[in-house]
Design a protein around this motif. Structure first.
Motif, mmCIF file in Angstrom:
data_model
loop_
_atom_site.group_PDB
_atom_site.id
_atom_site.type_symbol
_atom_site.label_atom_id
_atom_site.label_comp_id
_atom_site.label_asym_id
_atom_site.label_seq_id
_atom_site.Cartn_x
_atom_site.Cartn_y
_atom_site.Cartn_z
ATOM 1 N N ILE A 44 0.843 -1.192 0.000
ATOM 2 C CA ILE A 44 0.000 0.000 0.000
ATOM 3 C C ILE A 44 0.881 1.247 0.000
ATOM 4 O O ILE A 44 2.060 1.191 0.340
ATOM 5 N N GLY A 45 0.301 2.377 -0.379
ATOM 6 C CA GLY A 45 1.062 3.635 -0.407
ATOM 7 C C GLY A 45 0.437 4.622 -1.365
ATOM 8 O O GLY A 45 -0.395 4.259 -2.212
ATOM 9 N N LEU A 46 0.829 5.881 -1.254
ATOM 10 C CA LEU A 46 0.310 6.913 -2.132
ATOM 11 C C LEU A 46 0.951 6.847 -3.507
ATOM 12 O O LEU A 46 2.041 6.273 -3.685
ATOM 13 N N ILE A 105 2.227 -11.521 -3.680
ATOM 14 C CA ILE A 105 2.344 -10.090 -3.417
ATOM 15 C C ILE A 105 1.278 -9.337 -4.200
ATOM 16 O O ILE A 105 1.169 -9.494 -5.423
ATOM 17 N N ILE A 106 0.488 -8.532 -3.498
ATOM 18 C CA ILE A 106 -0.602 -7.775 -4.127
ATOM 19 C C ILE A 106 -0.217 -6.301 -4.182
ATOM 20 O O ILE A 106 -0.005 -5.659 -3.143
ATOM 21 N N ASP A 107 -0.127 -5.764 -5.383
ATOM 22 C CA ASP A 107 0.177 -4.337 -5.563
ATOM 23 C C ASP A 107 -1.140 -3.576 -5.700
ATOM 24 O O ASP A 107 -1.838 -3.706 -6.696
ATOM 25 N N THR A 108 -1.479 -2.799 -4.693
ATOM 26 C CA THR A 108 -2.745 -2.059 -4.717
ATOM 27 C C THR A 108 -2.550 -0.665 -5.312
ATOM 28 O O THR A 108 -1.437 -0.219 -5.525
ATOM 29 N N ALA A 109 -3.668 0.026 -5.534
ATOM 30 C CA ALA A 109 -3.618 1.362 -6.133
ATOM 31 C C ALA A 109 -3.212 2.405 -5.103
ATOM 32 O O ALA A 109 -3.419 2.244 -3.904
ATOM 33 N N LYS A 155 1.137 -6.306 5.709
ATOM 34 C CA LYS A 155 0.765 -5.133 4.915
ATOM 35 C C LYS A 155 1.927 -4.150 4.990
ATOM 36 O O LYS A 155 2.224 -3.631 6.074
ATOM 37 N N LEU A 156 2.570 -3.925 3.854
ATOM 38 C CA LEU A 156 3.753 -3.075 3.818
ATOM 39 C C LEU A 156 3.420 -1.724 3.192
ATOM 40 O O LEU A 156 2.935 -1.660 2.057
ATOM 41 N N LEU A 157 3.671 -0.664 3.928
ATOM 42 C CA LEU A 157 3.447 0.691 3.440
ATOM 43 C C LEU A 157 4.723 1.210 2.799
ATOM 44 O O LEU A 157 5.782 1.239 3.437
ATOM 45 N N VAL A 158 4.647 1.628 1.540
ATOM 46 C CA VAL A 158 5.807 2.171 0.828
ATOM 47 C C VAL A 158 5.796 3.688 0.950
ATOM 48 O O VAL A 158 4.827 4.343 0.559
ATOM 49 N N LEU A 159 6.868 4.242 1.489
ATOM 50 C CA LEU A 159 6.998 5.685 1.661
ATOM 51 C C LEU A 159 8.228 6.186 0.912
ATOM 52 O O LEU A 159 9.303 5.597 1.006
ATOM 53 N N ASP A 160 8.050 7.274 0.193
ATOM 54 C CA ASP A 160 9.169 7.921 -0.493
ATOM 55 C C ASP A 160 10.035 8.614 0.553
ATOM 56 O O ASP A 160 9.545 9.417 1.347
ATOM 57 N N GLY A 171 4.594 -3.113 8.500
ATOM 58 C CA GLY A 171 5.922 -2.536 8.398
ATOM 59 C C GLY A 171 5.976 -1.536 7.260
ATOM 60 O O GLY A 171 5.048 -1.432 6.453
ATOM 61 N N VAL A 172 7.070 -0.810 7.216
ATOM 62 C CA VAL A 172 7.248 0.248 6.219
ATOM 63 C C VAL A 172 8.440 -0.067 5.319
ATOM 64 O O VAL A 172 9.458 -0.582 5.783
ATOM 65 N N VAL A 173 8.284 0.234 4.029
ATOM 66 C CA VAL A 173 9.402 0.191 3.092
ATOM 67 C C VAL A 173 9.705 1.637 2.717
ATOM 68 O O VAL A 173 8.851 2.337 2.186
#
Length: 439
Positions: A103-105, A182-186, A211-216, A238-240
């Motif tokens: 998940i992530g923006l 691995i599920i890539d959501t919008a 559930k992994l949150l991707v942050l820039d 967790g966060v990536v």
């Protein structure tokens, strides 16, 4: 390296300890001020930096020095331990069959990270597969499909179908036989109601283990707001932190995440599919301070090379010929960008920095160096110090290269040899220090 600017600034601060005649309050204050400046420039939280400074100063001046350590090593150990407290313990994603929801923006690097994560598990001996549930961003399907195909990772998606929940349901059934799903959501430009609703429905139907949150990394301290919002919606495991190699604000993102109930699982350290690392605080801080990361180097070597291709012990002896150098460069080039590999060795912290130019040994340059070496005698290969002007001229003519290229090769060899020697002793012995700190 990840967060080059911060790393260099912290290492410069610690150099003051090496050059100091004695470690007194003034020296500690100078070092702490430099550390403050380095962290604040990386966008780390001001309150956290002040607390860190206070802890380092109090411990450095009040704590008894452990037996077997000198005052310099004592202060560096304290800096290491206090930085470890900031980044916190990482999220451990085990190497076993599981479902992971990404998940992530929009713009966070989520799709690229999804492919990198798939290859991470692939390298560890598991069989990953990916479902593309990003039906919002134009091009997301094709981007992820292309990335997965290049990595030979099974992929499921339905181009043009807006029903993300249905795609996930059918996709999971299609890839059921694979180990890691691995599920890539919008993503969106902000955490909007329709995105929250879609995430919650996908979460309900897929029941992911993680559930992994991707942050820039460039988002800096705003990372904590995003982490909290996503956590309130579906909960995050967790966060990536992506793009950590390309921003000076990485300290803000990392400290912000650590200050929430979240923790970091992976960090993106480059643009290639291999540039995703499991986040382990001790290794990360060790590299940040220039103390190297030999465990990661050995793991990378095991994944990329045969047993006889890379002899780390030989590299750490600090003495090698031109032949040795070429063999090691050839092996390390198979493992990834030279700079990343060399920064896993305890070279850079105490006045042994290698210039950026020294890392840029491309395939073309390697071939050029090999041709030059073929024009050398056995004695010259073993002992490059005997190569003077007349020999340089002869070697360059034999290789069809300019004399400047021979001098470049010799200069490169000298730089690497000096850097290797720095690991063995001198005023500050990195190997000894790492051993004392249990690294």
């Amino acid at each position: 390296m990840v967060m080059d600017k911060l790393s260099n600034s912290l290492q410069d601060a610690l150099k003051k300890l090496v050059g100091a005649g004695r470690i007194d309050e003034r020296t500690v204050n100078d070092v702490v001020k430099d550390i403050q400046r380095a962290l604040l420039q990386s966008d780390a939280n001001v309150k956290m930096v002040m607390q860190l400074s206070k802890s380092i100063k109090e411990r450095a001046l009040d704590e008894d020095i452990p037996q077997g350590m000198n005052p310099r090593e004592h202060v560096i150990r304290i800096v290491y331990e206090e930085l470890m407290k900031i980044v916190g313990e990482g999220t451990d994603i085990p190497l076993k069959p599981q479902k992971i929801m990404m998940i992530g923006l929009q713009g966070s690097g989520k799709t690229t990270t999804t492919a990198k994560l798939a290859q991470y598990f692939q390298r560890k001996g598991l069989k990953p597969a990916v479902v593309c549930a990003d039906t919002f961003r134009p091009g997301a399907y094709q981007q992820l499909k292309t990335l997965c195909e290049s990595l030979n990772v099974p992929f499921y998606g339905e181009e043009g179908n807006p029903d993300a929940v249905g795609i996930v349901e059918r996709g999971l059934a299609e890839i059921d036989k694979y180990d890691v799903k691995i599920i890539d959501t919008a993503g969106r430009h902000s955490l909007e109601n329709d995105l929250i609703d879609e995430m919650e429905r996908i979460h309900s139907i897929s029941n992911p283990d993680y559930k992994l949150l991707v942050l820039d990394a460039g988002i800096g301290q705003q990372a904590s707001e995003q982490a909290k919002a996503f956590n309130d919606s579906v909960g995050i495991s967790g966060v990536v932190i992506s793009k950590l190699d390309g921003t000076a604000k990485g300290g803000g993102a990392m400290s912000a995440v650590a200050a929430t109930d979240s923790s970091i699982a992976f960090i993106g350290v480059g643009e290639t599919s291999q540039d995703l690392e499991k986040f382990e605080a001790d290794r990360f801080i060790s590299r940040l301070l220039g103390m190297g990361d030999l465990r990661s180097l050995m793991e990378k070597a095991e994944e990329s090379l045969s047993e006889d291709e890379l002899d780390v012990e030989s590299m750490m002896k600090g003495k090698f010929t031109l032949k040795d150098m070429y063999k090691q460069l050839e092996a390390m080039n198979k493992m990834g960008p030279m700079k990343q590999i060399m920064q896993m060795l305890p070279l850079g912290g105490m006045g042994m920095n290698v210039s950026d130019d020294a890392y840029e040994v491309t395939g073309q340059k390697m071939a050029q160096y090999k041709t030059l070496m073929d024009s050398m005698t056995e004695e010259e290969m073993t002992n490059p110090r005997i190569i003077g002007s007349s020999r340089i001229k002869r070697i360059s003519i034999g290789a069809g290269s300019a004399p400047e290229t021979v001098r470049e090769l010799l200069k490169y060899h000298k730089q690497m040899q000096n850097a290797m020697k720095g690991m063995r002793g001198g005023k500050f012995n990195m190997k000894k220090m790492m051993k004392k700190m249990g690294m």
